[in-house]
Every structure is written in structure tokens, then in C-alpha cells.
Design an enzyme around this catalytic site. Structure first.
Site, mmCIF file in Angstrom:
data_model
loop_
_atom_site.group_PDB
_atom_site.id
_atom_site.type_symbol
_atom_site.label_atom_id
_atom_site.label_comp_id
_atom_site.label_asym_id
_atom_site.label_seq_id
_atom_site.Cartn_x
_atom_site.Cartn_y
_atom_site.Cartn_z
ATOM 1 N N HIS A 17 8.956 1.186 3.527
ATOM 2 C CA HIS A 17 10.019 1.228 4.535
ATOM 3 C C HIS A 17 10.888 -0.016 4.390
ATOM 4 C CE1 HIS A 17 7.452 -1.654 6.503
ATOM 5 N NE2 HIS A 17 6.456 -0.777 6.555
ATOM 6 N N GLU A 18 11.783 -0.215 5.343
ATOM 7 C CA GLU A 18 12.733 -1.335 5.263
ATOM 8 C C GLU A 18 12.044 -2.708 5.216
ATOM 9 O OE1 GLU A 18 16.136 -1.362 4.900
ATOM 10 O OE2 GLU A 18 15.868 0.783 4.523
ATOM 11 N N GLY A 19 10.863 -2.811 5.817
ATOM 12 C CA GLY A 19 10.106 -4.068 5.768
ATOM 13 C C GLY A 19 9.738 -4.403 4.334
ATOM 14 N N HIS A 20 9.127 -3.419 3.645
ATOM 15 C CA HIS A 20 8.789 -3.624 2.222
ATOM 16 C C HIS A 20 10.052 -3.909 1.417
ATOM 17 C CE1 HIS A 20 5.529 -0.723 3.574
ATOM 18 N NE2 HIS A 20 4.798 -1.691 3.073
ATOM 19 N N MET B 101 0.839 -1.206 0.000
ATOM 20 C CA MET B 101 0.000 0.000 0.000
ATOM 21 C C MET B 101 0.874 1.257 0.000
ATOM 22 S SD MET B 101 -3.460 -0.848 1.972
ATOM 23 C CE MET B 101 -2.891 -0.554 3.650
ATOM 24 N N SER C 146 3.981 1.281 8.055
ATOM 25 C CA SER C 146 3.661 2.608 7.516
ATOM 26 C C SER C 146 2.865 3.401 8.547
ATOM 27 C CB SER C 146 2.848 2.474 6.229
ATOM 28 O OG SER C 146 3.525 1.636 5.320
ATOM 29 N N ARG C 147 2.090 2.705 9.375
ATOM 30 C CA ARG C 147 1.254 3.396 10.367
ATOM 31 C C ARG C 147 2.057 3.925 11.550
ATOM 32 N NH1 ARG C 147 -2.825 -0.630 8.589
ATOM 33 N NH2 ARG C 147 -4.599 0.553 7.793
HETATM 34 P P1 AMP Z 1 1.415 -2.918 3.473
HETATM 35 O O1 AMP Z 1 1.973 -1.876 2.573
HETATM 36 O O2 AMP Z 1 1.382 -2.533 4.910
HETATM 37 O O3 AMP Z 1 0.110 -3.468 2.959
HETATM 38 O O4 AMP Z 1 2.440 -4.132 3.430
HETATM 39 C C1 AMP Z 1 2.830 -4.707 2.199
HETATM 40 C C2 AMP Z 1 3.609 -5.968 2.483
HETATM 41 O O5 AMP Z 1 4.771 -5.654 3.245
HETATM 42 C C3 AMP Z 1 2.800 -6.982 3.289
HETATM 43 O O6 AMP Z 1 3.056 -8.290 2.795
HETATM 44 C C4 AMP Z 1 3.351 -6.795 4.679
HETATM 45 O O7 AMP Z 1 3.250 -7.948 5.485
HETATM 46 C C5 AMP Z 1 4.807 -6.473 4.388
HETATM 47 N N1 AMP Z 1 5.386 -5.763 5.533
HETATM 48 C C6 AMP Z 1 4.926 -4.632 6.120
HETATM 49 N N2 AMP Z 1 5.704 -4.323 7.193
HETATM 50 C C7 AMP Z 1 6.640 -5.278 7.285
HETATM 51 C C8 AMP Z 1 7.733 -5.529 8.190
HETATM 52 N N3 AMP Z 1 7.980 -4.722 9.232
HETATM 53 N N4 AMP Z 1 8.491 -6.603 7.976
HETATM 54 C C9 AMP Z 1 8.247 -7.451 6.936
HETATM 55 N N5 AMP Z 1 7.253 -7.278 6.053
HETATM 56 C C10 AMP Z 1 6.455 -6.200 6.215
#
Ligand code: AMP
Length: 282
Positions: free
Chosen positions: A34-37, A30, A186-187
Site C-alpha cells: 500500500h502507500e506506506g510501503h 510481507m 495490509s491488515r
Molecule cells: P509489512 O509488510 O507490514 O511487514 O511492512 C513492511 C514495511 O513497511 C515495514 O518496515 C513497515 O513498518 C512499513 N510500513 C507498513 N505500513 C506502513 C505505513 N502505514 N507507513 C509507513 N511504513 C509502513
């Protein structure tokens, strides 16, 4: 790296790669990356010839009182992060491109979606399944990457891909955290300074729960009580749920005797944060 805003452009690009015999990975997001993405994109780049990142704040997965309008967006920054991580294409559609007037077909799931986040977010997983099904149909990737941060979503998508015979490999990726343990999200940008500090209680509580399981505790009630107690010791925290479920069926467990997901959703002020760990996975 290209940015496509229409389904047609995206399909044309992927078709061209297919003609060249290249494999394709998909990372649905979405945005406000960040580093997770980035960890998902980097992994996808290492396992596929070309990687598509979708950036789409999907209105269908937000409830009426949720944060669709205020959800953070920064496409320039997202594009820079994707490029740096090695993505080949960003698919960044407007809602009207994904949901034309009269849109009325949905993908929904009878199992896995009733508990955890599905309980307090009743329309959420129908929105997630529908948008991910559309993305799978648009990109037709070989592999798609999802974070364990959204563990229920990962389980739901795995199940959907299997039920609907997508033939796409679903890859789960570990949670990426800030240096102090807060799961990247992101939140997190909604959190004020004191709230940011208070939010550390999620990881602190889960770490204690994990330690207990690792030291041999098998009573799920004790695990949940420990996690709940630590979160409740933080005055700014309000628990939505603390659950221990089978990491396959997502059914609540009392005795822990196989892979277990311990997951929490906690409001810090107005911000709802989620975090989890999986234990006893082989
Ligand atoms: P979002 O943009 O929040 O819908 O997340 C997109 C994808 O990134 C989803 O598969 C999430 O599970 C993954 N994601 C978000 N935050 C993290 C994180 N901190 N570590 C690993 N994956 C993440």
C-alpha cells in the site's frame, strides 16, 4: 523490473550491480503493498542506484494462533506498485527457499523485545530478526528502509544491525495514513465497514496524547490514561497495550524528559492494529 524467487538469482543480480559500482537499497515487506510501503520504496529509489523489495510472508514471525494463513496476498498488484515506484528487483521466495529442511539457526535479542508487541507476540521478534538477517546477508544492501508504523521493529533492527556489525544504514520512515487518519496497514483489509470506522479511535486517541505532550504535559501516566480512556470509549475496541517508552531503550517511562514512543495495540473485532507517535525527538 525483475522478480527473483531464489537466493541465487537475487545474489547474481546484486553482484552484477556491484561490479558496475551501483549502490543498493533494500525494502523488506510481507507484500499486499500500500502507500506506506510505497513511501519506503520511493525514498529508497531516491537514495540508491538500485532498489530490491522483498515480498515474503515470513512464517517464523507468526505465533501459532495468528493470521499466517489468512494474511492477504496479491503478487500481481505488488509487482505493479513496485515497478511504478521504481524498484529494480522483487525478491519473492517460497518459505522453503528461506527455511530449508533442518533449518535451526536464529537471531534473537535480549533487550528491546520483552515489552510492547513482544509481550503478546513472544516469537515475533526472533522471526523478524532471523528473516531480516537473512535478507541482509542475501542482498547486502547499503541501506535498508523500515517504517515507524512498526516502531519496535525499527528499534530492534537498528540494534541488531549495530550489534552484528552489518554496516548497513537503517533508515526509519514516517507513518503513512489514510485521509481520515487510520495508519495504512495490509491488515486493514480484514476490517468490516463498522470496524473500519471504529479503528479511527487509535489515531484519535494518540493525537490527543501527542497534543498533551506538545502542550507541556510530562506525566506519562496522564498521557496513557488519556489515550486509554479514548480507546475504551469505542465499544468495538479491546486494548492489548497502551505504553509510553523511552525511544531508545524501549523501557517504560514515568516522567517524559526525552524522546518518547507512545504506542498502542488494539483489537478491533478480531483484527489487531498497532499505531504510535514519537514526541520530543530532536
Ligand atoms: P509489512 O509488510 O507490514 O511487514 O511492512 C513492511 C514495511 O513497511 C515495514 O518496515 C513497515 O513498518 C512499513 N510500513 C507498513 N505500513 C506502513 C505505513 N502505514 N507507513 C509507513 N511504513 C509502513
Amino acid at each position: 523490473m525483475k522478480i527473483a524467487v531464489t537466493v541465487k538469482e537475487t545474489r547474481e543480480q546484486v553482484d552484477e550491480w556491484r561490479r558496475q559500482g551501483l549502490s543498493v537499497g533494500l525494502v523488506p515487506t510481507m507484500g499486499y503493498l500500500h502507500e506506506g510501503h510505497k513511501s519506503l520504496i520511493t525514498r529508497a529509489v531516491s537514495e540508491n542506484d538500485r532498489v530490491v523489495v522483498s515480498v515474503f510472508v515470513n512464517p517464523m514471525q507468526f505465533g501459532p494462533s495468528e493470521d499466517l494463513e489468512s494474511y492477504p496476498r496479491d503478487m500481481d498488484r505488488d509487482a505493479a506498485l513496485c515497478e511504478e515506484a521504481g524498484a529494480a528487483l522483487i525478491f519473492h521466495p517460497e518459505p522453503s527457499e528461506m527455511y530449508h529442511n533442518g533449518f535451526s539457526s536464529y537471531v534473537d535479542m535480549d533487550t528491546l523485545t520483552g515489552g510492547l508487541c513482544g509481550k503478546s507476540r513472544p516469537v515475533h521478534f526472533r522471526g523478524v530478526c532471523t528473516v531480516v538477517a537473512k535478507l541482509f546477508n542475501i542482498v547486502v544492501p547499503d541501506r535498508a528502509y523500515f517504517g515507524q508504523k512498526d516502531a519496535q521493529q525499527l528499534a530492534v533492527i537498528r540494534h541488531m544491525a549495530d550489534d552484528l556489525s552489518y554496516g548497513i544504514e537503517i533508515k526509519g520512515c514516517p507513518i503513512v495514513r489514510e485521509a481520515d487518519g487510520l495508519a495504512r496497514s495490509s491488515r486493514n483489509t480484514y476490517l468490516g465497514k463498522e470496524e473500519r470506522q471504529a479503528a479511527l479511535v487509535l489515531n484519535k486517541a494518540l493525537s490527543e496524547g501527542k497534543k498533551l505532550i506538545e502542550s507541556g504535559e510530562r506525566d506519562a501516566v496522564k498521557i496513557k490514561d488519556t489515550v486509554t480512556g479514548i480507546i475504551n470509549s469505542e465499544p468495538m475496541a479491546r486494548i492489548d497495550y497502551v505504553e509510553a517508552v523511552n525511544w531508545d531503550s524501549l523501557e517504560p517511562v514515568t516522567d517524559i524528559n526525552g524522546p518518547v514512543l507512545v504506542a498502542v495495540a488494539v483489537f478491533i473485532g478480531k483484527t489487531r492494529l498497532i499505531d504510535n507517535f514519537i514526541a520530543l525527538e530532536d
